[in-house]
Design a protein around this motif. Structure first.
Motif, PDB file in Angstrom:
ATOM      1  N   LYS A  10       0.865  -1.182   0.000  1.00 52.97           N
ATOM      2  CA  LYS A  10       0.000   0.000   0.000  1.00 52.97           C
ATOM      3  C   LYS A  10       0.898   1.227   0.000  1.00 52.97           C
ATOM      4  CE  LYS A  10      -3.846   2.356   0.547  1.00 52.97           C
ATOM      5  NZ  LYS A  10      -4.786   2.472  -0.574  1.00 52.97           N
ATOM      6  N   LYS A  11       0.587   2.192  -0.837  1.00 53.50           N
ATOM      7  CA  LYS A  11       1.399   3.400  -0.907  1.00 53.50           C
ATOM      8  C   LYS A  11       0.838   4.466   0.036  1.00 53.50           C
ATOM      9  CE  LYS A  11       4.329   1.849  -3.809  1.00 53.50           C
ATOM     10  NZ  LYS A  11       5.698   1.528  -3.321  1.00 53.50           N
ATOM     11  N   PRO A  12       1.706   5.165   0.756  1.00 53.14           N
ATOM     12  CA  PRO A  12       1.226   6.213   1.659  1.00 53.14           C
ATOM     13  C   PRO A  12       0.742   7.432   0.902  1.00 53.14           C
ATOM     14  CG  PRO A  12       3.620   6.191   1.620  1.00 53.14           C
ATOM     15  CD  PRO A  12       3.170   5.022   0.796  1.00 53.14           C
ATOM     16  N   SER A  13      -0.188   8.147   1.510  1.00 51.92           N
ATOM     17  CA  SER A  13      -0.639   9.423   0.939  1.00 51.92           C
ATOM     18  C   SER A  13       0.403  10.500   1.187  1.00 51.92           C
ATOM     19  CB  SER A  13      -1.977   9.832   1.565  1.00 51.92           C
ATOM     20  OG  SER A  13      -2.923   8.801   1.423  1.00 51.92           O
ATOM     21  N   SER A  14       1.061  10.422   2.339  1.00 44.86           N
ATOM     22  CA  SER A  14       2.133  11.354   2.672  1.00 44.86           C
ATOM     23  C   SER A  14       2.975  10.763   3.786  1.00 44.86           C
ATOM     24  CB  SER A  14       1.567  12.719   3.104  1.00 44.86           C
ATOM     25  OG  SER A  14       0.757  12.587   4.254  1.00 44.86           O
ATOM     26  N   GLY A  15       4.131  11.368   4.023  1.00 44.78           N
ATOM     27  CA  GLY A  15       5.022  10.902   5.072  1.00 44.78           C
ATOM     28  C   GLY A  15       6.129  10.021   4.539  1.00 44.78           C
ATOM     29  N   GLU A  16       6.994   9.585   5.438  1.00 44.31           N
ATOM     30  CA  GLU A  16       8.151   8.776   5.075  1.00 44.31           C
ATOM     31  C   GLU A  16       8.212   7.499   5.891  1.00 44.31           C
ATOM     32  OE1 GLU A  16      12.000  11.123   3.741  1.00 44.31           O
ATOM     33  OE2 GLU A  16      11.324  11.789   5.726  1.00 44.31           O
ATOM     34  N   ILE A  17       8.829   6.475   5.279  1.00 46.71           N
ATOM     35  CA  ILE A  17       9.177   5.241   5.979  1.00 46.71           C
ATOM     36  C   ILE A  17      10.671   5.042   5.775  1.00 46.71           C
ATOM     37  CG2 ILE A  17       8.808   2.758   6.193  1.00 46.71           C
ATOM     38  CD1 ILE A  17       6.089   3.200   4.786  1.00 46.71           C
ATOM     39  N   LEU A  18      11.416   5.002   6.873  1.00 41.29           N
ATOM     40  CA  LEU A  18      12.859   4.815   6.805  1.00 41.29           C
ATOM     41  C   LEU A  18      13.220   3.445   7.359  1.00 41.29           C
ATOM     42  CD1 LEU A  18      14.108   8.280   8.147  1.00 41.29           C
ATOM     43  CD2 LEU A  18      13.611   7.637   5.786  1.00 41.29           C
ATOM     44  N   PHE A  19      14.033   2.722   6.615  1.00 41.65           N
ATOM     45  CA  PHE A  19      14.557   1.432   7.073  1.00 41.65           C
ATOM     46  C   PHE A  19      16.076   1.525   7.044  1.00 41.65           C
ATOM     47  CE2 PHE A  19      15.800  -3.081   6.110  1.00 41.65           C
ATOM     48  CZ  PHE A  19      15.498  -3.582   7.369  1.00 41.65           C
ATOM     49  N   GLU A  20      16.680   1.350   8.192  1.00 42.34           N
ATOM     50  CA  GLU A  20      18.121   1.529   8.346  1.00 42.34           C
ATOM     51  C   GLU A  20      18.563   2.892   7.821  1.00 42.34           C
ATOM     52  OE1 GLU A  20      19.656  -2.078   6.449  1.00 42.34           O
ATOM     53  OE2 GLU A  20      19.866  -2.967   8.446  1.00 42.34           O
ATOM     54  N   GLY A  21      17.721   3.899   8.073  1.00 37.31           N
ATOM     55  CA  GLY A  21      18.052   5.273   7.726  1.00 37.31           C
ATOM     56  C   GLY A  21      17.754   5.675   6.298  1.00 37.31           C
ATOM     57  N   GLU A  22      17.290   4.735   5.458  1.00 32.95           N
ATOM     58  CA  GLU A  22      17.028   5.027   4.052  1.00 32.95           C
ATOM     59  C   GLU A  22      15.521   5.001   3.768  1.00 32.95           C
ATOM     60  OE1 GLU A  22      19.303   5.854   1.762  1.00 32.95           O
ATOM     61  OE2 GLU A  22      20.887   5.719   3.282  1.00 32.95           O
ATOM     62  N   PRO A  23      15.008   5.979   2.990  1.00 27.03           N
ATOM     63  CA  PRO A  23      13.573   5.976   2.682  1.00 27.03           C
ATOM     64  C   PRO A  23      13.190   4.818   1.763  1.00 27.03           C
ATOM     65  CG  PRO A  23      14.702   7.714   1.462  1.00 27.03           C
ATOM     66  CD  PRO A  23      15.707   7.130   2.405  1.00 27.03           C
ATOM     67  N   ILE A  24      12.091   4.156   2.093  1.00 23.31           N
ATOM     68  CA  ILE A  24      11.649   3.007   1.280  1.00 23.31           C
ATOM     69  C   ILE A  24      10.219   3.151   0.791  1.00 23.31           C
ATOM     70  CG2 ILE A  24      13.245   1.414   2.437  1.00 23.31           C
ATOM     71  CD1 ILE A  24      10.785   0.337   4.005  1.00 23.31           C
ATOM     72  N   GLN A  25       9.538   4.270   1.118  1.00 17.09           N
ATOM     73  CA  GLN A  25       8.105   4.359   0.848  1.00 17.09           C
ATOM     74  C   GLN A  25       7.762   4.348  -0.641  1.00 17.09           C
ATOM     75  OE1 GLN A  25       9.822   6.809   2.355  1.00 17.09           O
ATOM     76  NE2 GLN A  25       9.574   8.652   1.115  1.00 17.09           N
ATOM     77  N   ASN A  26       8.723   4.626  -1.506  1.00 13.47           N
ATOM     78  CA  ASN A  26       8.455   4.625  -2.940  1.00 13.47           C
ATOM     79  C   ASN A  26       8.983   3.381  -3.646  1.00 13.47           C
ATOM     80  OD1 ASN A  26       7.177   7.198  -2.948  1.00 13.47           O
ATOM     81  ND2 ASN A  26       9.183   8.189  -2.856  1.00 13.47           N
ATOM     82  N   LEU A  27       9.519   2.438  -2.875  1.00 11.23           N
ATOM     83  CA  LEU A  27      10.056   1.218  -3.470  1.00 11.23           C
ATOM     84  C   LEU A  27       8.954   0.192  -3.726  1.00 11.23           C
ATOM     85  CD1 LEU A  27      13.318   0.647  -1.360  1.00 11.23           C
ATOM     86  CD2 LEU A  27      13.057   1.879  -3.528  1.00 11.23           C
ATOM     87  N   SER A  28       9.225  -0.717  -4.650  1.00 11.67           N
ATOM     88  CA  SER A  28       8.297  -1.819  -4.922  1.00 11.67           C
ATOM     89  C   SER A  28       8.387  -2.855  -3.813  1.00 11.67           C
ATOM     90  CB  SER A  28       8.656  -2.478  -6.251  1.00 11.67           C
ATOM     91  OG  SER A  28       9.907  -3.153  -6.126  1.00 11.67           O
ATOM     92  N   PRO A  29       7.361  -3.697  -3.654  1.00  9.04           N
ATOM     93  CA  PRO A  29       7.456  -4.774  -2.654  1.00  9.04           C
ATOM     94  C   PRO A  29       8.688  -5.656  -2.859  1.00  9.04           C
ATOM     95  CG  PRO A  29       5.195  -4.539  -3.385  1.00  9.04           C
ATOM     96  CD  PRO A  29       6.017  -3.645  -4.274  1.00  9.04           C
ATOM     97  N   LYS A  30       9.026  -5.946  -4.106  1.00 12.21           N
ATOM     98  CA  LYS A  30      10.211  -6.763  -4.387  1.00 12.21           C
ATOM     99  C   LYS A  30      11.471  -6.088  -3.850  1.00 12.21           C
ATOM    100  CE  LYS A  30      13.022  -8.553  -8.187  1.00 12.21           C
ATOM    101  NZ  LYS A  30      13.177  -8.646  -9.661  1.00 12.21           N
TER     102      LYS A  30
END
Length: 234
Positions: A51-71
């Motif tokens: 699911k893609k966010p409407s706004s905001g960020e998701i950081l994993f190990e300091g790197e943004p991932i919210q625009n990445l594909s599930p793969k």
């Protein structure tokens, strides 16, 4: 390790998650608890790219991932055990497990992990060539967890792992989660069963109507009056 910054997620015009900011460190079991419909599953689906966010960020190990594909998110080291298990019913236990490693090319390590999962879950080892739809609910949950581990993740997202299980199987599932964490993997649980989730976790957050209502040490939440009345029932 995983951090949400002002995360908002919509389904159409409805807001499922609203301006959620929270972070969980690596190396431990942590949880998000809340009632049905609070937005817990939406958070996990958004972290894993379903699911893609409407706004905001998701950081994993300091790197943004919210625009990445599930793969790409799986390749980064995040595996998702979905609510309802979603095993492949007409494939065998072993085939289901191998699907979890579909992005890996290290054949020797894949075989080693498959053997380790069979050691971790003796019931699955006994049923390696059985079709997944012949397994009990608890066995299917073990299979879904084993499939996620086959991706060699750093972080395992678990969505309602105790749902529909007997008390005996819930206790067994808790032991499995502890075992996974002892092997060096971080775990983020979302659960309606607050007692189980808090007893396993180091840090916790309470989600109510899509917003973080409370966060802190899980042990302290066990003694919080609101949490005990609303989610533990004592």
């Amino acid at each position: 390790m995983i951090e949400l910054r002002n995360l908002t997620v919509h389904y159409g015009r409805a807001i499922a998650v609203s301006d959620v900011s929270i972070a969980f460190a690596s190396g431990s079991v942590n949880c998000i608890i809340g009632s049905n419909g609070a937005g817990k599953s939406t958070i996990l689906r958004t972290i894993s790219g379903l699911k893609k966010p409407s706004s905001g960020e998701i950081l994993f190990e300091g790197e943004p991932i919210q625009n990445l594909s599930p793969k790409a998110i799986v390749e980064r080291g995040i595996a998702h055990v979905p609510e309802g298990r979603h095993v492949f019913p007409e494939l065998t236990v072993e085939e289901n497990l191998k699907i979890g490693a579909y992005l890996r090319s290290d054949a020797a390590a894949v075989k080693r992990d498959l053997d380790q999962i069979c050691s971790m879950f003796p019931r699955l080892a006994e049923r390696r060539r059985q079709y997944a739809n012949t397994l009990s609910g608890g066995e299917q949950q073990m299979l879904a967890i084993g499939r996620a581990i086959m991706a060699a993740p750093k972080l395992v997202l678990m969505d309602e792992p105790s749902m529909g299980l007997s008390p005996v199987m819930v206790a067994a599932m808790a032991d499995v989660i502890r075992m996974i964490n002892k092997e060096g993997k971080s775990v983020l649980l979302v659960e309606q069963n607050a007692n189980v989730a808090l007893s396993l976790s180091e840090e916790a957050a309470v989600l109510e109507q899509g917003r973080i209502a409370l966060r802190g040490k899980a042990a302290a939440m066990m003694d919080d009056e609101h949490v005990r009345i609303a989610y533990i029932g004592v």
